[in-house]
Write a protein that holds these residues in place. Sequence first.
Motif, short mmCIF file in Angstrom:
data_model
loop_
_atom_site.label_atom_id
_atom_site.label_comp_id
_atom_site.label_asym_id
_atom_site.label_seq_id
_atom_site.Cartn_x
_atom_site.Cartn_y
_atom_site.Cartn_z
N PHE A 35 -59.15 -35.08 20.62
CA PHE A 35 -58.98 -33.62 20.60
C PHE A 35 -59.94 -32.95 21.57
CE2 PHE A 35 -57.30 -33.96 16.07
CZ PHE A 35 -56.00 -33.74 16.48
N GLY A 36 -61.16 -33.41 21.62
CA GLY A 36 -62.14 -32.85 22.54
C GLY A 36 -61.72 -33.02 23.99
N LEU A 37 -61.26 -34.21 24.34
CA LEU A 37 -60.80 -34.44 25.71
C LEU A 37 -59.59 -33.58 26.05
CD1 LEU A 37 -61.14 -38.30 26.12
CD2 LEU A 37 -62.60 -36.52 27.06
N PHE A 38 -58.69 -33.42 25.10
CA PHE A 38 -57.52 -32.59 25.32
C PHE A 38 -57.92 -31.14 25.59
CE2 PHE A 38 -54.28 -29.72 23.57
CZ PHE A 38 -53.22 -30.03 24.42
N PHE A 39 -58.86 -30.61 24.81
CA PHE A 39 -59.27 -29.22 25.00
C PHE A 39 -60.07 -29.04 26.28
CE2 PHE A 39 -58.51 -28.90 20.33
CZ PHE A 39 -57.47 -28.00 20.44
N ILE A 40 -60.81 -30.04 26.71
CA ILE A 40 -61.50 -29.97 28.00
C ILE A 40 -60.49 -29.91 29.14
CG2 ILE A 40 -62.93 -31.28 29.62
CD1 ILE A 40 -64.57 -32.20 27.19
N ALA A 41 -59.44 -30.74 29.06
CA ALA A 41 -58.40 -30.73 30.10
C ALA A 41 -57.64 -29.41 30.08
CB ALA A 41 -57.45 -31.90 29.88
#
Length: 56
Positions: A35-41
């Motif tokens: 989820f963190g990587l998705f929101f960073i992207a």
Amino acid sequence: MKTLLLVKEIYLEGFRNITHYLLEKSFKVYSWFCFGLFFIALYALIYRLATGFAFG
């Protein structure tokens, strides 16, 4: 012999619960990481769109 089988059963039962606990916790950590990587992207995409970055 009966004591040995009892100790074996207690040992297996203990590790069965630990495995379930560790597996559950590791999946939670992995899902939060994803989820963190998705929101960073998503943030990077929105930032590029807002600043007028030429994609082509």
